[in-house]
Design a protein around this motif. Structure first.
Motif, PDB file in Angstrom:
ATOM      1  N   ARG A 136      -4.391  -8.855 -15.868  1.00  0.00           N
ATOM      2  CA  ARG A 136      -2.941  -8.702 -16.099  1.00  0.00           C
ATOM      3  C   ARG A 136      -2.133  -8.732 -14.800  1.00  0.00           C
ATOM      4  NH1 ARG A 136      -2.971  -3.416 -20.057  1.00  0.00           N
ATOM      5  NH2 ARG A 136      -4.588  -4.121 -21.485  1.00  0.00           N
ATOM      6  N   CYS A 137      -2.791  -8.527 -13.670  1.00  0.00           N
ATOM      7  CA  CYS A 137      -2.053  -8.400 -12.404  1.00  0.00           C
ATOM      8  C   CYS A 137      -2.313  -9.594 -11.489  1.00  0.00           C
ATOM      9  CB  CYS A 137      -2.487  -7.119 -11.697  1.00  0.00           C
ATOM     10  SG  CYS A 137      -2.348  -5.649 -12.734  1.00  0.00           S
ATOM     11  N   HIS A 138      -1.547  -9.667 -10.435  1.00  0.00           N
ATOM     12  CA  HIS A 138      -1.751 -10.706  -9.425  1.00  0.00           C
ATOM     13  C   HIS A 138      -2.084 -10.042  -8.096  1.00  0.00           C
ATOM     14  CE1 HIS A 138      -0.274 -14.064 -11.861  1.00  0.00           C
ATOM     15  NE2 HIS A 138       0.569 -13.183 -12.377  1.00  0.00           N
ATOM     16  N   CYS A 139      -3.174 -10.491  -7.485  1.00  0.00           N
ATOM     17  CA  CYS A 139      -3.557  -9.962  -6.180  1.00  0.00           C
ATOM     18  C   CYS A 139      -3.631 -11.133  -5.216  1.00  0.00           C
ATOM     19  CB  CYS A 139      -4.915  -9.268  -6.242  1.00  0.00           C
ATOM     20  SG  CYS A 139      -4.943  -7.871  -7.384  1.00  0.00           S
ATOM     21  N   SER A 140      -2.737 -11.152  -4.247  1.00  0.00           N
ATOM     22  CA  SER A 140      -2.746 -12.291  -3.319  1.00  0.00           C
ATOM     23  C   SER A 140      -1.927 -11.951  -2.086  1.00  0.00           C
ATOM     24  CB  SER A 140      -2.149 -13.516  -4.008  1.00  0.00           C
ATOM     25  OG  SER A 140      -0.799 -13.263  -4.328  1.00  0.00           O
ATOM     26  N   ARG A 141      -2.125 -12.769  -1.055  1.00  0.00           N
ATOM     27  CA  ARG A 141      -1.230 -12.671   0.094  1.00  0.00           C
ATOM     28  C   ARG A 141       0.060 -13.359  -0.303  1.00  0.00           C
ATOM     29  NH1 ARG A 141      -2.603 -10.544   4.591  1.00  0.00           N
ATOM     30  NH2 ARG A 141      -4.730  -9.749   4.549  1.00  0.00           N
ATOM     31  N   THR A 142       1.137 -12.621  -0.307  1.00  0.00           N
ATOM     32  CA  THR A 142       2.405 -13.202  -0.730  1.00  0.00           C
ATOM     33  C   THR A 142       3.529 -12.575   0.067  1.00  0.00           C
ATOM     34  OG1 THR A 142       3.823 -13.587  -2.637  1.00  0.00           O
ATOM     35  CG2 THR A 142       2.621 -11.555  -2.628  1.00  0.00           C
ATOM     36  N   CYS A 143       4.714 -13.110  -0.158  1.00  0.00           N
ATOM     37  CA  CYS A 143       5.831 -12.665   0.649  1.00  0.00           C
ATOM     38  C   CYS A 143       6.368 -11.325   0.155  1.00  0.00           C
ATOM     39  CB  CYS A 143       6.942 -13.718   0.582  1.00  0.00           C
ATOM     40  SG  CYS A 143       8.176 -13.455   1.818  1.00  0.00           S
ATOM     41  N   TYR A 144       6.396 -10.328   1.008  1.00  0.00           N
ATOM     42  CA  TYR A 144       7.011  -9.048   0.676  1.00  0.00           C
ATOM     43  C   TYR A 144       7.676  -8.525   1.937  1.00  0.00           C
ATOM     44  CZ  TYR A 144       7.625  -4.356  -1.202  1.00  0.00           C
ATOM     45  OH  TYR A 144       8.171  -3.180  -1.658  1.00  0.00           O
ATOM     46  N   ASP A 145       8.972  -8.162   1.823  1.00  0.00           N
ATOM     47  CA  ASP A 145       9.682  -7.619   2.979  1.00  0.00           C
ATOM     48  C   ASP A 145       9.722  -8.595   4.153  1.00  0.00           C
ATOM     49  OD1 ASP A 145      10.897  -5.266   2.600  1.00  0.00           O
ATOM     50  OD2 ASP A 145       9.560  -4.083   3.881  1.00  0.00           O
ATOM     51  N   GLY A 146       9.785  -9.897   3.858  1.00  0.00           N
ATOM     52  CA  GLY A 146       9.961 -10.859   4.935  1.00  0.00           C
ATOM     53  C   GLY A 146       8.698 -11.361   5.601  1.00  0.00           C
ATOM     54  N   HIS A 147       7.537 -10.798   5.253  1.00  0.00           N
ATOM     55  CA  HIS A 147       6.320 -11.408   5.782  1.00  0.00           C
ATOM     56  C   HIS A 147       5.177 -11.302   4.786  1.00  0.00           C
ATOM     57  CE1 HIS A 147       6.872  -7.396   7.596  1.00  0.00           C
ATOM     58  NE2 HIS A 147       5.616  -7.225   7.275  1.00  0.00           N
TER      59      HIS A 147
END
Ligand SMILES: *[C@@H]1O[C@H](CO)[C@@H](O)[C@H](O)[C@H]1NC(C)=O
Ligand SMILES: *[C@@H]1O[C@H](CO)[C@@H](O)[C@H](O)[C@H]1NC(C)=O
Ligand SMILES: *[C@@H]1O[C@H](CO)[C@@H](O)[C@H](O)[C@H]1NC(C)=O
Ligand SMILES: *[C@@H]1O[C@H](CO)[C@@H](O)[C@H](O)[C@H]1NC(C)=O
Ligand SMILES: *[C@@H]1O[C@H](CO)[C@@H](O)[C@H](O)[C@H]1NC(C)=O
Length: 396
Positions: free
Chosen positions: A50-61
């Motif tokens: 149900r969730c997504h786990c990845s390196r993604t953009c949060y708070d500008g980086h």
């Protein structure tokens, strides 16, 4: 000439690469590395796809984000199996009711966890030992929950393990209830939770009208920004002089109808020496009257920066006006007292007339006796003169 062109071309390429690595959230190729499906599998079986786990953009980086938004969980069991790399946990829009002990499991395995967003989860109760292994967390967001104010269900040491916490977000986080209960709950939490590093506190939309203990924030010695917008405050009922670092005080959309001279002094004291303080009073129901003048005068000369000053408005009846000093306040005071004197004088003179009338009525027999001879003599004299006049007329 060729070398110059080559050099500038190289420079261009290298700067564009540098740009990309600094501001990697704008890199259009980044997301294509991971599909939505693979990011679901990445979380592990406990997350039930149900969730997504990845390196993604949060708070500008780019950060390792675990995102379980509106995923229909009724408990926090998946969180005991968070990937070790997790930097940001977003677990929102679920129906949790209660956070049990050791939400993140018993192993100390989350060395990079910096942000926990558990807003909008209908959380009523957070057990005292719910948050363990959070010593590196810097931001905790619990907005839009139903945290209980019942002393039996509120646990004052709830944030005690957040020794690195910099930001605490509690916007509309509590159940609706008597404001005094919220005040005492908050106070107990701050006294017991050792939030000595905290710099930002959000308490918007909590119906706060006062704090039971004026020193409610005094256990947050590093606090820079205090957000109290959309509450029911009408004065600064709480001690600000213990907040030696305070730089921003948000009081938008509260219940201020004016600002007391005492509170103006308090703010001036906070902006003394090299300190700067910004306050925001926008959207308060100020009354256009003489009582508003000290505040208007203060704004012109204070060192405190009053944000949104131009948008401040006051009410006259139910009509809004731009802020203006009410003129002739001393004269108005005089006029109101003069009107009072006139009314009093009228009343006294009527009383006097009434008294005289009563006196005359009571003494009427005596008066009659005294006045009758006088009247008699007067009427006789009148008769004589009229006779004399009659003689004169006969002569004509
Ligand atoms: C988390 O997921 C929700 C819904 O899938 C999405 O709207 C939101 O942008 C995501 N947040 C981040 C930081 O990726
Ligand atoms: C996560 O950390 C714990 C404790 O350090 C360790 O036992 C576990 O094997 C680690 N898991 C992964 C997937 O690296
Ligand atoms: C509060 O935290 C500091 C470290 O930030 C620690 O030295 C101190 O013992 C703690 N106090 C309590 C009462 O937990
Ligand atoms: C406010 O805090 C200061 C500094 O801690 C203290 O000296 C003062 O007595 C407090 N004021 C009130 C009204 O409690
Ligand atoms: C102001 O309020 C009164 C009643 O309190 C109402 O009759 C009147 O229409 C209102 N005026 C405006 C301009 O809203």
């Amino acid at each position: 000439m060729k070398t110059v062109v080559l050099c500038s071309a190289l420079l261009l390429i290298s700067t564009s690469i540098a740009d990309r690595s600094i501001n990697d959230c704008n890199d259009p190729n980044f997301h294509s590395l991971e599909t939505s499906e693979s990011s679901r599998i990445e979380c592990g079986p406990a997350f039930k796809n149900r969730c997504h786990c990845s390196r993604t953009c949060y708070d500008g980086h780019h950060q390792y984000v675990v995102n379980c938004t509106n995923t229909g969980f009724h408990d926090t069991s998946p969180l005991a199996h968070l990937p070790n790399d997790t930097q940001v946990l977003i677990f929102t829009g679920n129906e949790l009711q209660e956070l049990p002990w050791n939400v993140f499991g018993t192993l100390d395995s989350l060395p990079y966890l910096k942000v926990i967003d558990m807003s909008n989860n209908k959380i009523r109760e957070i057990r005292g030992k719910a948050y363990h292994h959070v010593q590196h967390v810097e931001r905790l967001i619990l907005d839009f929950n139903e945290l209980s104010l019942d002393p039996a269900r509120s646990h004052p040491r709830v944030f005690s393990n957040f020794v690195s916490l910099l930001e605490l977000h509690l916007t509309d986080a509590f159940e609706d209830g008597p404001p005094r209960n919220l005040a005492s709950t908050l106070h107990d939490i701050f006294v017991n939770s050792n939030l000595t590093q905290l710099i930002k506190l959000h308490l918007e939309q909590n119906e706060i009208s006062e704090f039971r203990d004026a020193n409610v924030f005094c256990d947050l010695p590093k606090l820079l920004d205090l957000h109290l917008g959309d509450n029911a405050l009408s004065a600064l009922h709480f001690n600000l002089s213990c907040l030696h670092k305070l730089r921003f005080l948000d009081l938008r959309r509260n219940k201020f109808t004016r600002v007391l001279e005492r509170d103006l002094h308090i703010m001036d004291n906070l902006a003394k020496h090299d300190r700067s303080l910004t306050v925001d009073f926008a959207g308060n129901p100020f009354e256009c009257s003489c009582k508003l003048n000290p505040f208007i005068k203060w704004m012109k000369k204070t060192r405190v920066f009053v944000r949104n000053q131009a948008s401040l408005q006051c009410y006259e009846g139910n009509v809004t006006h731009d802020f203006h000093e009410t003129k002739n306040c001393a004269l108005k005071l005089l006029a109101s007292t003069r009107r009072g004197t006139t009314v009093m004088l009228c009343f006294l003179s009527m009383l006097l007339i009434a008294l005289v009338c009563t006196l005359v009525y009571l003494q009427r027999t005596k008066l009659q006796k005294k006045i009758e001879p006088v009247l008699d003599s007067v009427s006789k004299r009148v008769r004589y003169t009229s006779i004399a006049n009659g003689d004169v007329r006969e002569d004509v």
